[in-house]
Structures are given as C-alpha cells and as structure tokens.
Write an enzyme that holds these catalytic residues in place. Structure first.
Site, short mmCIF file in Angstrom:
data_model
loop_
_atom_site.label_atom_id
_atom_site.label_comp_id
_atom_site.label_asym_id
_atom_site.label_seq_id
_atom_site.Cartn_x
_atom_site.Cartn_y
_atom_site.Cartn_z
CE LYS A 148 35.56 49.45 46.96
NZ LYS A 148 37.01 49.47 47.15
CB SER A 172 37.36 54.97 41.66
OG SER A 172 36.98 56.30 41.50
CG LEU A 173 33.02 51.19 42.54
CD1 LEU A 173 33.11 49.92 43.38
CD2 LEU A 173 31.72 51.19 41.75
CB CYS A 194 70.56 46.64 71.52
SG CYS A 194 71.83 45.85 72.54
CB CYS A 212 72.37 43.69 77.33
SG CYS A 212 72.54 44.79 75.93
CB CYS A 260 72.12 41.90 73.49
SG CYS A 260 70.44 42.40 73.84
CB CYS A 274 69.74 47.32 75.36
SG CYS A 274 69.01 45.69 75.09
CE LYS A 288 36.11 52.27 51.50
NZ LYS A 288 37.42 51.97 51.07
CG ASP A 320 41.64 46.04 50.81
OD1 ASP A 320 41.85 46.82 49.86
OD2 ASP A 320 41.96 46.27 51.98
CG ASP A 378 51.94 18.39 45.64
OD1 ASP A 378 50.80 18.46 45.13
OD2 ASP A 378 52.25 18.91 46.72
CG PHE A 379 56.70 12.60 42.61
CD1 PHE A 379 58.01 12.95 42.89
CD2 PHE A 379 56.45 11.57 41.71
CE1 PHE A 379 59.06 12.30 42.27
CE2 PHE A 379 57.50 10.92 41.09
CZ PHE A 379 58.81 11.28 41.37
CD GLU A 380 52.84 10.46 38.71
OE1 GLU A 380 52.81 10.86 37.54
OE2 GLU A 380 53.53 9.50 39.08
CG ASP A 385 56.16 19.36 41.17
OD1 ASP A 385 55.33 20.19 40.78
OD2 ASP A 385 56.56 19.29 42.35
CD GLU A 417 30.21 41.82 41.76
OE1 GLU A 417 31.20 42.57 41.84
OE2 GLU A 417 29.66 41.55 40.69
CE1 TYR A 449 36.20 44.56 39.49
CE2 TYR A 449 37.13 43.30 41.30
CZ TYR A 449 37.18 44.39 40.44
OH TYR A 449 38.20 45.29 40.52
S1 IVH Z 1 33.46 47.06 40.08
C1 IVH Z 1 33.47 51.39 37.78
N1 IVH Z 1 33.48 45.20 41.87
O1 IVH Z 1 37.18 48.80 43.92
C2 IVH Z 1 34.21 50.61 38.79
N2 IVH Z 1 35.22 46.82 41.94
O2 IVH Z 1 36.67 51.84 43.85
C3 IVH Z 1 33.81 49.19 38.70
N3 IVH Z 1 36.86 46.44 43.72
O3 IVH Z 1 39.11 49.81 41.17
C4 IVH Z 1 34.50 48.37 39.70
N4 IVH Z 1 35.94 44.62 44.54
O4 IVH Z 1 39.73 47.67 42.31
C5 IVH Z 1 34.10 46.30 41.40
N5 IVH Z 1 33.37 43.45 43.39
C6 IVH Z 1 33.97 44.53 42.92
C7 IVH Z 1 35.16 45.04 43.50
C8 IVH Z 1 35.76 46.19 42.98
C9 IVH Z 1 36.94 45.48 44.64
C10 IVH Z 1 37.80 47.59 43.59
C11 IVH Z 1 38.35 47.78 42.20
C12 IVH Z 1 38.02 49.18 41.80
C13 IVH Z 1 37.71 49.83 43.12
C14 IVH Z 1 36.66 50.88 42.86
#
Ligand code: IVH
Length: 670
Positions: free
Chosen positions: A116, A83-84, A425, A410, A431, A407, A313, A118, A34-36, A38, A114, A226
C-alpha cells in the site's frame, strides 16, 4: 527548413527521447549523457517553437512543464474512486478470508498482494494510446483535472507502447515523492530556516496542486500503477491487468505476489514488515485483492469499499522512553525549536536520542515534563516525534514545563508574533547561531558553493572576530586564515581560492545565498530571471513582486522587508565591491560538446590560434571549467608562450598535468 523536413526531424527526435526516457526511468539504464539528452530536448523545443502546429500533445517536451493553471477544473470520475477497508489484525484478515470463501460459495480463488503505497491517488485516462487526462481522487466522485502537472511525472507514459492497446481505459495508481527527494527538499528548507515538510505524502499532494507545472517537474515525482479499469479485451484477472500495464510502459512496483492461501498472504505481510523500509517510498501496509475479476464482481461492494479487497496496515513503530530534558535550538532566522532529549531507545532500526517538540503549543498540548516517560513514534515522518506521555508513570513531584523567555544563546527576550507558533530571538546581529547560520547558508552548494569552508572553520573565524557576515569572507587575508588552528599553507590557499572562485557564481545563486526569508532556490531563480538585477528587484513594489508567477504576498513582504533594512543594503554593497554577481548573465547556449566535462583548467601565457579569452570560452563551450589558481584539485595547466616560471613550478610541484595548445586542440577535436 521546410515543414516536411521539420516533421521528419521532430518525429525522429521524439522517438529517440522517448526511448532514452523509457530506458532511464523504467530500466535504470542511461544510454546517453545528460548533456546529449538535454541537447536533443532543447533541439526539439526549438523546432516546436518554430513549427507550433507540429507539436504533438504527447511530446516529451511536456515533461518540463511551463503551463500555469490558476484554478483546476473539477471533473466527474467515470468510475468512482473508492477506498479500502482497513485492518491492523491478522484475525480480522482471517475473517475477511472467510467472508470471501462464503461469498464465492466454495469456488477456488487466489489473492493478489501489493504494497500500500503512501502517496496521492491518481486516475489516468488513456484514449487511443495517448494520455488524455489525469485527475485527483477528490471526494471519490469528482476530482481535479491536473493533467499538465501529471505530464511532468516522467514514468507516466504520454503515449503507450506495445500491441493491442485498448481504445480507452483508466490506469490508477499512486503518485509519490521518494524518500530521497523528500529529504533533499527538506534539507533545502532547513537551510532556509523554514519549517520542514511533515511527510512525503502531503508534500507530493501539495506539489501536484501547484499552479506552475515547471515547478512540479522539479519535484521529480514518481508514480506506481496498480489497477486498470474499463473494458479491456483479453483480461480476466487482476494479475493479467498488472502484466498489461507493464507491457504498455507503466511503472509497476515489482513487489506484488500472487497467493493461493491466506497463510501465504500472512507470509507476504511478514516478509514486507521490515523490508518495506528499504523501498524508495513510504508504505503503510499491504493491499490484498481477489485476483479473478468475475469473482470480484460476484463479491461486489459495500457503500464505501469493495468486498473483494482489504488493506492490512502496519502499526506505526513506537517505543517508550524517558525524557531527560528539553533543550532549545536557535535557527538561522532566529526561530526557536524545542527538542526532547531522550534516554536512547531503539526504534524502527535506529537509536533515537532526540525528537522535535515543534513549539510551545505542542509542549502544552502534550503536557510533557522533564522526567516523564513518553511515547515516541516514527511513521511516514523522518524525524521521530513524541506522541504522548505515560501519565501513570509520572512522579508526584513533577512540575509543568516552563517555556524559556530568553534566547538560550544570547539572552535576548524572545518574541512570538501573532498567528505564529514559533518563538523568535530578535537579536539578528548579535546572536551567534544566527550569524554563523547565515554564513553557513551562504556558502552551501546550492548557494555560493564554497566547499573549502565548513562549519568548524566558520566557527573559528567567528570566534576570532574575523567573520560576522558573509561579506567578511571576501576581505580575509592570507594571514587571517593561516593563523587559525589546523590551517597550513595549502589549506589556506585552497580556502582563499574557493572564496575567490565564488565571485563568478551566477546571480540566482547569490540571491538565494543572501538568505532572504522564504526565498528558496526556486523562488530565487524566478525573481532573478524576472528582475534581472538586484537594483530592479530592490526597487520593486508589492504589486510588481506579486505579478511574478509563484510569488505570493508572504514572499513579497519578506523581500520588501529585506531591502528596507539598511544593514542588508550595506552588506550587498560590500559583496558587490568584492566582485559578486548581482545581475543575470546574458548567455546563449554556446555549448558544442561535453568532452571536457568535469575537467578544470588554468590558462596562462599567449597562444597561436586563440586569444586568451577565446581559449577560455572554448574550454567552457566544451563543458570544461576555467579557474584562476593552481591547486592540487586542478586537472590541467594550459600553458602558452611567455608563461611565468612561478606558475610552471607550482604546477610541477603539485603534479598538475601541463598541456600546450596542440594537445588542447587534440582534446577538443577527439
Ligand atoms: S487499490 C477500491 N492498491 O489506498 C480501491 N490502492 O484506501 C482500490 N493505495 O485510494 C484501490 N496502494 O490511494 C490500491 N496497491 C494499491 C494501493 C492503493 C495505495 C491507496 C489508494 C486508494 C487507497 C484506498
């Protein structure tokens, strides 16, 4: 140095740093200390400051942040971020598969599965191999330009590797805070007596919206990519685009799998149901995508989501159990937290006995009562929570829970400030958990780092009326400690040495250690580096405090309140008299090497080539630590002429290695 020379040097440094970064973050290999590392980075920062025109947009110095954005610009997404569709059932998934088969009219197709992740969706635009812009999802059509914050995420390449780099494309992925980093952050908050962050996802999202990118850098976010969008030659399947992302240097989670049938997909789901808890981040399901891009476009989209993908999910794991009682905890700041004491129950692999009930409002909202059967859940959150009551099992004799008025420790009457959910409190000085909590906060590693002192000893010292505030620690005598249960000569000396050594802890730690409400480690650093001394901080008014980056009104008011209290001023004076640092150390980086890293030295006697101060400085400049007392933990006694016999004897008794000036010089000239 001429500009030409600087140019060459900068390019060499950038190449080296990028290489080490890649090895470290993507291949888990550290090729330098880490030193090198930095040192290389500081050298590059210095050269870029000297020759600003040579600073590249993709310089690795961008990773440390430093830009402040007051308002993020909102920009339109070139391709909307959709979204999905979600499902929790395998039957729904089979229906999805039937719809895909129908849509593709009997063509063969494969799925790409894949996890999902979070976190927070990001869209990264690359132009000519360089990161051009990073945008949040926003409402799907427009998002915030958070490029400077995105650049602090070390696994996001600023410039791409490999051949055939597409001219322009978007990489999409999920920025996240690992479970480990989230835990660390919450521990710091707990020690501050602050409400904990609820989950890693919201914390990651909040971090990416911080104005000061240097603070974002400290959060150590990560990002899994992804998807790849845009006109990328030679790519006809999603799997190929994932491979391409890997080749270009992106961080792709190695958890994906190509599946030929829906049954294989179901196996994948089952495989990850348990195993996903072993991953470094939270995942709440899996994403199933049709692999072939042409088939994706045949299937197309509904108004909100693609027809070629679906998210399965996992259900948040929950269990039901009996609430034995509701107890109350008193924190360092006097905040009261109600806790559900449960009949032990197995949940997501661990036995749960307690769950937080947060505050009086939450108890009222749930209408939870002693003896109830309750549901507990463990989702993205670390601490399990009571989600509801099974009213069908409630006894007719049950009575509503009455929140305590005094409390539990106390007896002081509790108050609840307007706009706050928590009861407090107010008996700050009387306390017990508040007093002990302040001392525990004071001694922790990130504060005064007195590791020879623990919770049990603080309790003993408190019971014996020896320590009622942190400053009391510095006035303890040998006999005070020796008389405590479990203490012998060596442990007594160790504790005294640990307390003494903390007098050289820098001001920013001290400021954090004082336990001013809302002044965490980072805020303490900002205040210390801005005001330099405790005097000028204590004299600052509201406007001067707010003028410091990242200091808002809430923190400023708390600082003002702290210094308006005479008891606090008295405590500071006593700490000052004990030799604690109350001003920032003016030091330049004089480090020369790290050959003495982790080694501690006691220096005694007179030397031929150095004065005593010079030799101490030399130890520090080579990464070593100078301490004052000989203990079993000491690595070397550096003995000069005319050293007292007592020291020598003690070092020999404790088996400490004794070296002379010549041996020391060999060590540093290795
Ligand atoms: S593909 C058309 N792949 O889930 C949407 N999304 O509900 C294509 N997410 O907004 C998204 N892991 O934030 C995709 N392996 C994955 C994911 C992923 C998490 C999230 C992403 C997206 C939300 C969709």
């Amino acid at each position: 140095m001429t500009k030409e020379e600087a140019k060459k040097e900068i390019s060499d440094l950038v190449e080296k740093i990028d290489h080490y970064n890649y090895q470290y973050y993507q291949n888990d290999k550290s090729e330098v200390s880490d030193f090198e590392f930095d040192k290389l980075l500081s050298h590059l920062i210095a050269l870029e400051e000297q020759f600003p025109e040579l600073k590249a947009e993709d310089s690795p110095t961008q990773r440390v942040g430093g830009t402040v954005t007051k308002n993020f610009e909102t920009v339109a997404h070139k391709y909307p971020m959709l979204s999905l569709g979600n499902t929790y059932s395998i039957d729904d998934l089979k229906d999805f598969d039937k719809r895909v088969a129908k849509g593709l009219e009997g063509d063969n197709y494969q799925y790409f599965c894949e996890l999902k992740f979070d976190g927070v969706a990001l869209s990264l635009t690359y132009k000519n191999g360089k990161l051009f812009r990073g945008i949040t999802r926003g409402d799907g059509t427009r998002g915030d330009d958070i490029t400077n914050n995105v650049k602090t995420i070390r696994t996001i390449p600023l410039s791409l590797k490999g051949d055939n780099i597409p001219e322009e494309f978007e990489a999409r992925g999920e920025a996240f805070l690992s479970k480990e980093m989230f835990d660390r952050l919450n521990k710091e908050r707990a020690s501050l007596g602050e409400e904990l962050y609820a989950n890693a996802r919201n914390t990651a999202s909040g971090s990416l919206k911080m104005q000061d990118s240097a603070l974002v850098a400290k959060r150590k976010l990560d990002c899994y990519l992804y998807s790849m969008i845009g006109d990328v030659p030679g790519i006809s399947t999603h799997s190929q685009s994932i491979k391409k992302l890997e080749e270009l240097g992106f961080n792709v989670s190695q958890t994906y799998k190509k599946c030929d049938t829906i049954d294989e997909v179901i196996n994948y789901i089952q495989h990850w149901e348990e195993k996903r808890h072993e991953l470094p981040l939270e995942t709440d399901g899996i994403v199933i995508k049709v692999d072939n891009l042409e088939q994706q476009s045949i299937l197309g989209f509904t108004a909100k989501s693609p027809r070629w993908a679906i998210a399965y999910k996992y259900k948040a794991e929950n269990a039901s159990t009996i609430l034995r009682s509701i107890t109350y905890q008193v924190g360092r700041t006097g905040a009261i937290t109600p806790v559900a004491e449960l009949e032990p129950v197995l949940l997501a692999g661990t036995t749960v006995k307690r769950a937080s009930l947060h505050n009086a409002n939450e108890i009222e909202r749930l209408d939870v009562r002693k003896g109830d059967t309750v549901f507990v859940e463990k989702g993205g959150e670390i601490i399990p929570k009571v989600t509801s009551v099974d009213f069908s099992k409630r006894s007719s004799k049950s009575i509503p829970h009455e929140y305590i008025k005094n409390c539990p420790e106390c007896g002081t009457e509790l108050i609840r400030l307007e706009g706050e959910a928590q009861h407090y409190c107010t008996n700050i000085d009387g306390c017990p958990p508040q007093i002990k909590g302040r001392v525990e906060h004071f001694i922790q590693r990130k504060a005064m780092n007195i590791d020879s002192l623990g919770e049990r000893t603080i309790d003993l010292l408190y019971q014996q009326d020896l320590v009622k505030s942190p400053a009391d620690l510095y006035y303890l005598q040998y006999e005070d400690i020796f008389s405590l249960e479990g203490f012998k000569d060596l442990s007594t000396r160790n504790l005294l040495e640990g307390i003494k050594a903390s007098t050289s802890i820098p001001f920013e730690n001290v400021l954090f250690a004082l336990g001013i409400r809302f002044v965490g480690r980072t805020v303490a650093e900002k205040l210390a580096s801005h005001f330099k001394t405790i005097e000028s901080l204590s004299e600052a008014n509201l406007d001067e405090l707010i003028a410091v980056p990242e200091i808002g009104e809430r923190i400023a008011q708390s600082v003002l309140q702290y210094f308006a209290n005479d008891k606090n001023l008295l405590e500071i004076n006593r700490l000052k008299e004990a030799g604690i640092q109350f001003e920032i150390e003016k030091k330049e980086d004089t480090s020369i090497s790290d050959v003495l890293n982790g080694q501690s030295f006691v220096v005694s006697g007179v030397f031929e080539n150095f004065s005593r101060d010079e030799i101490k400085e030399t130890i520090k400049n080579h990464g070593g630590k100078v301490i004052s007392a000989i203990s079993v933990k000491l690595d070397f006694l550096l003995a000069g002429d005319k050293m007292g016999p007592a020291k020598l004897e003690k070092a020999e008794k404790l088996n400490v290695k004794i070296i002379d000036e010549m041996e020391f010089m060999k060590m540093i000239n290795h």
